[in-house]
Design a protein around this motif. Structure first.
Motif, PDB file in Angstrom:
ATOM      1  N   ASP A   7      41.684  36.008  37.878  1.00  0.00           N
ATOM      2  CA  ASP A   7      40.153  36.047  37.827  1.00  0.00           C
ATOM      3  C   ASP A   7      39.684  35.209  36.489  1.00  0.00           C
ATOM      4  OD1 ASP A   7      37.619  37.216  36.892  1.00  0.00           O
ATOM      5  OD2 ASP A   7      38.178  39.150  37.683  1.00  0.00           O
ATOM      6  N   ASP A   9      36.817  35.608  34.592  1.00  0.00           N
ATOM      7  CA  ASP A   9      36.309  36.139  33.409  1.00  0.00           C
ATOM      8  C   ASP A   9      37.014  37.053  32.520  1.00  0.00           C
ATOM      9  OD1 ASP A   9      34.907  38.527  32.289  1.00  0.00           O
ATOM     10  OD2 ASP A   9      33.307  38.118  33.764  1.00  0.00           O
ATOM     11  N   ASP A  12      36.608  41.060  32.503  1.00  0.00           N
ATOM     12  CA  ASP A  12      37.333  41.607  33.790  1.00  0.00           C
ATOM     13  C   ASP A  12      38.735  41.782  33.622  1.00  0.00           C
ATOM     14  OD1 ASP A  12      34.780  42.077  34.890  1.00  0.00           O
ATOM     15  OD2 ASP A  12      34.910  40.484  36.544  1.00  0.00           O
ATOM     16  N   ASP A  55      40.285  37.409  42.626  1.00  0.00           N
ATOM     17  CA  ASP A  55      38.806  37.252  42.498  1.00  0.00           C
ATOM     18  C   ASP A  55      38.275  36.265  43.572  1.00  0.00           C
ATOM     19  OD1 ASP A  55      36.206  37.837  42.032  1.00  0.00           O
ATOM     20  OD2 ASP A  55      35.993  36.325  39.909  1.00  0.00           O
ATOM     21  N   ASN A  57      35.120  34.926  43.525  1.00  0.00           N
ATOM     22  CA  ASN A  57      34.218  33.939  42.906  1.00  0.00           C
ATOM     23  C   ASN A  57      34.635  33.367  41.622  1.00  0.00           C
ATOM     24  OD1 ASN A  57      32.120  34.536  44.631  1.00  0.00           O
ATOM     25  ND2 ASN A  57      31.908  36.594  43.442  1.00  0.00           N
ATOM     26  N   GLY A  63      38.369  31.918  45.258  1.00  0.00           N
ATOM     27  CA  GLY A  63      39.527  32.879  45.770  1.00  0.00           C
ATOM     28  C   GLY A  63      39.775  32.770  47.137  1.00  0.00           C
ATOM     29  N   TYR A  84      40.126  41.332  44.813  1.00  0.00           N
ATOM     30  CA  TYR A  84      39.288  41.778  43.636  1.00  0.00           C
ATOM     31  C   TYR A  84      38.099  41.292  43.338  1.00  0.00           C
ATOM     32  CZ  TYR A  84      39.214  44.406  39.353  1.00  0.00           C
ATOM     33  OH  TYR A  84      38.580  45.034  38.064  1.00  0.00           O
ATOM     34  N   SER A  85      36.873  41.742  43.991  1.00  0.00           N
ATOM     35  CA  SER A  85      35.683  40.980  43.793  1.00  0.00           C
ATOM     36  C   SER A  85      34.439  41.672  43.664  1.00  0.00           C
ATOM     37  CB  SER A  85      35.355  40.325  45.133  1.00  0.00           C
ATOM     38  OG  SER A  85      34.555  39.416  45.173  1.00  0.00           O
ATOM     39  N   THR A  86      33.460  41.248  42.987  1.00  0.00           N
ATOM     40  CA  THR A  86      32.299  41.948  43.116  1.00  0.00           C
ATOM     41  C   THR A  86      31.454  42.169  44.493  1.00  0.00           C
ATOM     42  OG1 THR A  86      30.961  39.944  42.470  1.00  0.00           O
ATOM     43  CG2 THR A  86      31.848  41.529  40.693  1.00  0.00           C
ATOM     44  N   LYS A 107      34.943  45.330  42.699  1.00  0.00           N
ATOM     45  CA  LYS A 107      35.051  45.771  41.583  1.00  0.00           C
ATOM     46  C   LYS A 107      34.173  46.930  41.319  1.00  0.00           C
ATOM     47  CE  LYS A 107      36.348  41.133  39.848  1.00  0.00           C
ATOM     48  NZ  LYS A 107      35.996  40.063  38.773  1.00  0.00           N
TER      49      LYS A 107
END
Length: 125
Positions: A7, A9, A12, A55, A57, A63, A84-86, A107
């Protein structure tokens, strides 16, 4: 248990680490900022992760492209890949599952929900 989190971020990554600790699941977590870093680690280490949380993005290699590389290198046969994503987009979920992801976790915005989701995913296996 060894878990990789890919990820870009940093926040995160820290939240995931705290949630994993709070879940009670005994695991070592290694975080990677991008696909290149995780692929380098996988190719250079004889120890493969039990799980890879990925992730969607991310810059450079997203990803979905990273998942395709995992499939091409038979990594999905050795490690369970969990997206594991928004994104809760049904197209993303179907596409990644069809490619070989073992599960898909949106997420959560609530920390307690993240803790419970991690606990459920890791104890189910």
């Amino acid at each position: 248990m060894l878990i990789y989190l890919v990820d870009d971020d940093q926040e995160d990554q820290e939240i995931f680490d705290m949630a994993l600790c709070d879940s009670g699941v005994k695991a070592k977590l290694l975080c990677f900022n991008d696909a290149d870093a995780v692929l380098s680690q996988i190719n250079s280490s004889p120890v493969k992760p039990d799980y890879i949380f990925l992730d969607l993005n991310m810059p450079k290699i997203n990803g979905l492209e990273c998942l395709q590389m995992f499939v091409n290198n038979s990594i999905t046969a050795l490690s369970k890949v969990i997206i594991y994503s928004t994104s809760s987009n049904e197209k993303d979920i179907k596409e990644t599952m069809a490619l070989g992801a073992h599960n898909y976790l949106v997420k959560p915005v609530n920390f307690k929900v993240l803790v419970e989701s991690i606990k459920k995913l890791l104890k189910a296996s």
